[in-house]
Design a protein around this motif. Structure first.
Motif, short mmCIF file in Angstrom:
data_model
loop_
_atom_site.label_atom_id
_atom_site.label_comp_id
_atom_site.label_asym_id
_atom_site.label_seq_id
_atom_site.Cartn_x
_atom_site.Cartn_y
_atom_site.Cartn_z
N ASP A 1 0.93 -1.03 0.04
CA ASP A 1 -0.06 -0.03 0.27
C ASP A 1 0.93 1.14 -0.08
OD1 ASP A 1 -1.94 1.71 0.26
OD2 ASP A 1 -3.15 0.47 1.63
N ARG B 1 -0.75 -0.02 -5.36
CA ARG B 1 -1.57 -1.20 -4.78
C ARG B 1 -1.22 -2.20 -5.76
NH1 ARG B 1 -5.40 2.96 -3.40
NH2 ARG B 1 -5.65 3.16 -1.09
N ASP C 1 -5.01 -3.31 -10.27
CA ASP C 1 -4.00 -2.66 -9.55
C ASP C 1 -2.68 -2.74 -10.17
OD1 ASP C 1 -5.71 -1.63 -7.71
OD2 ASP C 1 -5.30 -2.95 -6.07
#
Length: 500
Positions: A136, A143, A149
């Motif tokens: 994160d 991500r 992502d």
């Protein structure tokens, strides 16, 4: 999935400068990133156990550790493969911690602070997918939890990578324009020059000139660096002089008034040369010689270390030369044979006799006869070309031996002839490109005063240029120094030197 409880906090600046430090000596940008990462981790319920600061000042050295995107080398990946990657040890440490399950999460400020090279991103994706760890960032740009992502991260890194390459290309072009125009490209002030990189500092230029000449005359880098330390000559950074530091400075083409781009000389500089180009080329020739002897250990601390010879092991013709070194023990330092413990003589008595003999000769009106006569017909460029060709030929001989085209005897004979010719070329070039170490002494009003002002490395050059010294065994009983046990001969005239 449970929230990571032994996560990594990853902090990186593209470049950290000393003036970016706060009162505690930490980078202001780094401190801000750490605070924001910790707050984000707290909000998510993560526990940060490892805080890795990629770009910081090295402990105790005060030097930057940049994490530049395009300094590449071979590294070992977490899966054991060896690949070319960016030099980013902190990032590699983070991947290793994740791969070995010593960490279970990764938190950074944003994607741009973590990776700009697609290969680095793929290495991180491999670790995330294999070990199911969470990744994160504070800004949300990093991500890797699902395919969407990962795809977005790949696109963003590819764009950032292109921007970095474009910037590097523009910077390289600007550097080349500066070099061609004779402008300074910036960075730390070069020793010998002011902050503008163009104005020569006379005091430091004198150091460069003196050390270059004395090295070409035969002094070692270690002895020259020791002289600078003894004289408390400051470096640009304030660190102590070493042989490597001095070598790096003396090898700069800018000392000879030459501009450089990407390691190649491209033209003349706008400032006057500190060192004549011929002298600089002579220095390059010596340092480029792969057969150059580089002695281990510290620089000589005594006038006769390995210059004077043991008179028992070394014959009058010096066909088997065995030197002496000083060992501290007993009441006073003494010269001892390096091969056997059969010769000991007090340093102060031998040195005093050698110095008195040399100074007496240098004070005479005909001392100028000791200077080697320069030959105006010496083809310096041609000799350098010949030396380069001989070295190439020696390499070819070694290759021919490896291929079985010549035998060992032919290899040895060819090598001996080549090295003998190289030694003669270097001797001629030395006389043609630099003054004799005797120059400052001959014609001086007070030779002894000039001698006392010379550094040890220069005095050793004078001794080596003028005389040979053999320390003979003593036959006289009782204490006291016997000058007859010192066989001191002038190099040019093969007869004993008369002491002053």
């Amino acid at each position: 999935m449970e929230m990571p409880q032994k996560a990594i906090g990853y902090v990186r600046l593209s470049e950290l400068r000393t003036d970016d430090l706060n009162e505690d000596g930490d980078g202001k940008g780094n401190v801000d990133q750490i605070q924001r990462i910790k707050q984000r981790a707290k909000d998510l319920g993560w526990a940060i156990v490892h805080m890795i600061v990629e770009n910081d000042l090295s402990p105790g050295r005060g030097k930057n550790r940049p994490a530049s995107a395009f300094k590449r080398r071979r590294i070992r990946l977490p899966d054991g493969r060896v690949e070319m990657r960016t030099v980013r040890p902190g990032f590699r440490q983070a991947l290793d911690l994740l791969a070995t399950r010593k960490a279970d999460g990764f938190m950074a400020l944003d994607l741009d602070r973590t990776v700009r090279d697609p290969r680095d991103l793929e290495d991180m994706i491999d670790v995330v997918e294999q070990h199911k760890v969470l990744v994160d960032s504070v800004t949300g740009s990093l991500r890797l939890g699902n395919d969407a992502d990962i795809t977005m991260a790949r696109v963003m890194v590819a764009v950032a990578n292109k921007e970095s390459r474009d910037k590097a290309r523009r910077v390289a072009a600007a550097r080349e324009r500066q070099a061609v125009a004779g402008e300074y490209g910036g960075g730390r002030r070069p020793f010998g020059f002011d902050e503008d990189g163009l104005t020569v500092r006379p005091d430091e230029a004198k150091v460069i000139e003196d050390c270059t000449v004395r090295f070409v005359q035969g002094a070692s880098m270690r002895s020259l660096a020791a002289d600078l330390r003894e004289r408390a000559v400051p470096t640009v950074t304030g660190t102590r002089w070493t042989a490597q530091t001095l070598r790096d400075i003396l090898m700069r083409p800018r000392n000879a008034g030459r501009m450089v781009y990407q390691g190649e000389e491209i033209g003349d500089a706008p400032w006057d040369p500190i060192v004549p180009l011929d002298t600089f080329r002579a220095l390059q020739l010596i340092l480029a010689d792969p057969d150059r002897r580089v002695g281990p250990g510290a620089a000589p601390r005594w006038l006769g270390s390995n210059l004077y010879c043991c008179g028992i092991c070394t014959d009058e013709a010096f066909t088997n030369r065995v030197g002496v070194q000083v060992r501290i023990g007993g009441r006073q330092p003494a010269y001892r044979c390096t091969a056997h413990n059969h010769l000991v003589r007090a340093v102060k008595h031998v040195d005093a006799l050698v110095e008195a003999t040399i100074l007496g000769r240098l004070a005479r009106e005909d001392a100028v006869d000791l200077l080697p006569s320069a030959d105006p017909d010496v083809d310096v460029k041609g000799l350098r070309t010949e030396a380069a060709a001989i070295r190439a030929g020696l390499n070819e001989l070694a290759a021919d031996k490896a291929l079985g085209l010549i035998d060992r005897a032919q290899l040895i004979a060819g090598t001996q002839r080549g090295k003998a010719r190289l030694a003669r070329i270097e001797a001629v070039l030395q006389e043609a490109t630099v003054d004799s170490p005797l120059a400052s002494l001959i014609g001086a009003d007070d030779v002894a005063a000039v001698w006392e002002g010379l550094p040890l490395s220069h005095r050793r050059l004078v001794v080596d240029a003028l005389v040979t010294v053999r320390i003979l065994p003593t036959t006289r009983k009782g204490r006291g120094f016997d000058p007859a046990t010192i066989d001191l001969r002038w190099r040019e005239q093969d007869h004993p030197a008369e002491s002053a």
